[in-house]
Write a protein that holds these residues in place. Structure first.
Motif, PDB file in Angstrom:
ATOM      1  N   GLU A 265       0.819  -1.214   0.000  1.00  0.00           N
ATOM      2  CA  GLU A 265       0.000   0.000   0.000  1.00  0.00           C
ATOM      3  C   GLU A 265       0.856   1.269   0.000  1.00  0.00           C
ATOM      4  O   GLU A 265       0.473   2.281  -0.578  1.00  0.00           O
ATOM      5  CB  GLU A 265      -0.961  -0.016   1.196  1.00  0.00           C
ATOM      6  N   ALA A 266       2.017   1.189   0.644  1.00  0.00           N
ATOM      7  CA  ALA A 266       2.892   2.372   0.704  1.00  0.00           C
ATOM      8  C   ALA A 266       3.775   2.480  -0.535  1.00  0.00           C
ATOM      9  O   ALA A 266       4.475   3.480  -0.721  1.00  0.00           O
ATOM     10  CB  ALA A 266       3.760   2.295   1.957  1.00  0.00           C
ATOM     11  N   GLU A 267       3.729   1.460  -1.360  1.00  0.00           N
ATOM     12  CA  GLU A 267       4.665   1.343  -2.484  1.00  0.00           C
ATOM     13  C   GLU A 267       4.661   2.528  -3.451  1.00  0.00           C
ATOM     14  O   GLU A 267       5.744   2.983  -3.857  1.00  0.00           O
ATOM     15  CB  GLU A 267       4.384   0.024  -3.217  1.00  0.00           C
ATOM     16  N   PRO A 268       3.495   3.093  -3.831  1.00  0.00           N
ATOM     17  CA  PRO A 268       3.529   4.201  -4.792  1.00  0.00           C
ATOM     18  C   PRO A 268       4.367   5.393  -4.315  1.00  0.00           C
ATOM     19  O   PRO A 268       5.148   5.947  -5.093  1.00  0.00           O
ATOM     20  CB  PRO A 268       2.057   4.583  -4.950  1.00  0.00           C
ATOM     21  N   HIS A 269       4.239   5.775  -3.056  1.00  0.00           N
ATOM     22  CA  HIS A 269       5.031   6.889  -2.541  1.00  0.00           C
ATOM     23  C   HIS A 269       6.510   6.529  -2.448  1.00  0.00           C
ATOM     24  O   HIS A 269       7.387   7.328  -2.768  1.00  0.00           O
ATOM     25  CB  HIS A 269       4.525   7.345  -1.165  1.00  0.00           C
ATOM     26  N   PHE A 270       6.742   5.305  -2.001  1.00  0.00           N
ATOM     27  CA  PHE A 270       8.121   4.809  -1.954  1.00  0.00           C
ATOM     28  C   PHE A 270       8.741   4.898  -3.355  1.00  0.00           C
ATOM     29  O   PHE A 270       9.864   5.381  -3.526  1.00  0.00           O
ATOM     30  CB  PHE A 270       8.116   3.352  -1.441  1.00  0.00           C
ATOM     31  N   ALA A 271       7.992   4.447  -4.361  1.00  0.00           N
ATOM     32  CA  ALA A 271       8.500   4.406  -5.736  1.00  0.00           C
ATOM     33  C   ALA A 271       8.817   5.814  -6.240  1.00  0.00           C
ATOM     34  O   ALA A 271       9.831   6.038  -6.900  1.00  0.00           O
ATOM     35  CB  ALA A 271       7.485   3.717  -6.651  1.00  0.00           C
ATOM     36  N   THR A 272       7.952   6.765  -5.911  1.00  0.00           N
ATOM     37  CA  THR A 272       8.173   8.154  -6.347  1.00  0.00           C
ATOM     38  C   THR A 272       9.504   8.666  -5.796  1.00  0.00           C
ATOM     39  O   THR A 272      10.309   9.240  -6.533  1.00  0.00           O
ATOM     40  CB  THR A 272       7.028   9.059  -5.843  1.00  0.00           C
ATOM     41  N   ILE A 273       9.734   8.425  -4.514  1.00  0.00           N
ATOM     42  CA  ILE A 273      10.960   8.951  -3.903  1.00  0.00           C
ATOM     43  C   ILE A 273      12.199   8.258  -4.484  1.00  0.00           C
ATOM     44  O   ILE A 273      13.166   8.919  -4.857  1.00  0.00           O
ATOM     45  CB  ILE A 273      10.896   8.836  -2.375  1.00  0.00           C
ATOM     46  N   PHE A 274      12.137   6.955  -4.605  1.00  0.00           N
ATOM     47  CA  PHE A 274      13.297   6.241  -5.165  1.00  0.00           C
ATOM     48  C   PHE A 274      13.556   6.676  -6.613  1.00  0.00           C
ATOM     49  O   PHE A 274      14.687   6.943  -6.992  1.00  0.00           O
ATOM     50  CB  PHE A 274      13.081   4.730  -5.080  1.00  0.00           C
ATOM     51  N   ARG A 275      12.498   6.753  -7.394  1.00  0.00           N
ATOM     52  CA  ARG A 275      12.644   7.093  -8.813  1.00  0.00           C
ATOM     53  C   ARG A 275      13.300   8.484  -8.969  1.00  0.00           C
ATOM     54  O   ARG A 275      14.275   8.658  -9.688  1.00  0.00           O
ATOM     55  CB  ARG A 275      11.261   7.092  -9.478  1.00  0.00           C
ATOM     56  N   GLU A 276      12.770   9.447  -8.228  1.00  0.00           N
ATOM     57  CA  GLU A 276      13.274  10.824  -8.345  1.00  0.00           C
ATOM     58  C   GLU A 276      14.695  10.939  -7.773  1.00  0.00           C
ATOM     59  O   GLU A 276      15.527  11.660  -8.305  1.00  0.00           O
ATOM     60  CB  GLU A 276      12.365  11.794  -7.585  1.00  0.00           C
ATOM     61  N   LEU A 277      14.929  10.203  -6.700  1.00  0.00           N
ATOM     62  CA  LEU A 277      16.257  10.258  -6.087  1.00  0.00           C
ATOM     63  C   LEU A 277      17.317   9.675  -7.034  1.00  0.00           C
ATOM     64  O   LEU A 277      18.408  10.210  -7.163  1.00  0.00           O
ATOM     65  CB  LEU A 277      16.251   9.517  -4.752  1.00  0.00           C
ATOM     66  N   ILE A 278      16.962   8.573  -7.672  1.00  0.00           N
ATOM     67  CA  ILE A 278      17.900   7.944  -8.613  1.00  0.00           C
ATOM     68  C   ILE A 278      18.261   8.950  -9.707  1.00  0.00           C
ATOM     69  O   ILE A 278      19.428   9.086 -10.073  1.00  0.00           O
ATOM     70  CB  ILE A 278      17.285   6.655  -9.218  1.00  0.00           C
ATOM     71  N   GLY A 279      17.260   9.678 -10.181  1.00  0.00           N
ATOM     72  CA  GLY A 279      17.518  10.687 -11.210  1.00  0.00           C
ATOM     73  C   GLY A 279      18.417  11.812 -10.707  1.00  0.00           C
ATOM     74  O   GLY A 279      19.197  12.379 -11.459  1.00  0.00           O
ATOM     75  N   ALA A 280      18.296  12.115  -9.423  1.00  0.00           N
ATOM     76  CA  ALA A 280      18.954  13.308  -8.878  1.00  0.00           C
ATOM     77  C   ALA A 280      20.374  13.049  -8.371  1.00  0.00           C
ATOM     78  O   ALA A 280      21.092  13.986  -8.034  1.00  0.00           O
ATOM     79  CB  ALA A 280      18.109  13.895  -7.759  1.00  0.00           C
ATOM     80  N   ILE A 281      20.766  11.775  -8.275  1.00  0.00           N
ATOM     81  CA  ILE A 281      22.117  11.518  -7.721  1.00  0.00           C
ATOM     82  C   ILE A 281      23.128  11.108  -8.788  1.00  0.00           C
ATOM     83  O   ILE A 281      22.759  10.849  -9.894  1.00  0.00           O
ATOM     84  CB  ILE A 281      22.101  10.460  -6.568  1.00  0.00           C
TER      85      ILE A 281
END
Ligand code: HPA
Length: 281
Positions: A265-281
């Motif tokens: 259930e928490a996965e969509p928010h988790f995915a957003t943060i991981f996805r954006e973080l991967i792009g930003a590092i």
């Protein structure tokens, strides 16, 4: 004489490179119930753990057991596409692997060329301010109740005998994740992850003790991988999904199914943060 683990690493890395030659920039390990994140990846190659020399094989329900190579597509403006390698399923000490086996894939990913490691897990909250479904950035950890993966003859080729652990989770990544969450209006907790061996969930007294000792969440993974990464000078980011609460009312039993459901259930928010973080590092 090279350390014997170096030969095993070389065999595993050579095998993988023969299957897929591009160099990944970011390594990701997906925790219980967070396997859906693989759908965010433009997959180029999948390799089953069982095919890779010296890789242990994952046995836990909810873990798939493959190494996925591909691209994390560019997100918002200014965020570039990244080459990644993702472990869908990890190895746990409670499965019977020794701590060195648990961290073998982390060492392989480093040898493949990753410059950052992103870890995720399901964890039990012991901070009374937490709720089920919260995401918690791991700012630090306590690993005394797990087996340190660096015990034994030091692998000098990988890192020092006595590694510094003053910044186990890179501050810069934490700051970036917090900015992403703020911009996306995602509620984020932060805190200390207390690593245990499992496989039992904690007793009431143990959850209470974990909190007294300085933990905000407790879980059965992550700390060994983080230690192995720090040994090699590989920067780490880690996030927990709080899937259950240790400080509980009477008769509130915890099941693996409930943990998986809450993580999903928490996965969509988790995915957003991981996805954006991967792009930003
Ligand atoms: N304790 C330990 N590990 C866990 C928990 C917990 O409550 N929840 C998910 N993983």
């Amino acid at each position: 004489m090279p350390h014997p683990v170096m030969d095993q690493l070389k065999e595993a890395v050579d095998f993988i490179r023969r299957q897929f030659s591009a160099t990944p920039e970011v390594g990701i390990i997906l925790g219980s119930g967070l396997g859906n994140f693989v759908h965010e990846i433009e997959v180029e190659k999948e390799i089953a753990y069982s095919d890779i020399p010296h890789f242990p094989v994952s046995t836990v329900q909810g873990h798939k057991g493959k190494l996925i190579f591909g691209n994390m597509p560019a997100g918002r403006q200014g965020v570039s596409s990244k080459k990644i390698v993702c472990m869908a399923g990890r190895f746990h000490f409670y499965e019977g692997y020794d701590a060195t086996q648990v961290v073998f894939p982390v060492r392989v990913m480093k040898q493949l060329g990753i410059k950052a490691l992103l870890l995720s897990n399901a964890a039990g909250g012991v901070n009374p301010a937490f709720s089920v479904g919260d995401l918690m950035i791991i700012t630090d950890h306590i690993s005394f109740d797990t087996r340190n993966p660096l015990i034994g003859k030091n692998i000098d080729e990988l890192g020092p005998r006595f590694p510094d652990m003053s910044e186990p989770y890179k501050k810069e990544f934490i700051q970036k994740a917090k900015s992403i969450a703020q911009a996306k209006n995602i509620k984020l907790q932060e805190g200390v992850y207390y690593g245990v061996t499992g496989p039992t969930f904690e007793t009431r007294a143990e959850y209470k003790l974990v909190h007294i000792l300085g933990g905000d969440a407790v879980g059965m993974s992550t700390v060994q991988e983080c230690i192995a990464a720090n040994h090699m000078g590989l920067p780490v980011f880690a996030m927990s999904v709080i899937t259950d609460l240790g400080i509980r009312e009477e008769e509130n039993k915890i099941t693996h199914e409930e943990v998986l459901q809450a993580a999903k259930e928490a996965e969509p928010h988790f995915a957003t943060i991981f996805r954006e973080l991967i792009g930003a590092i």
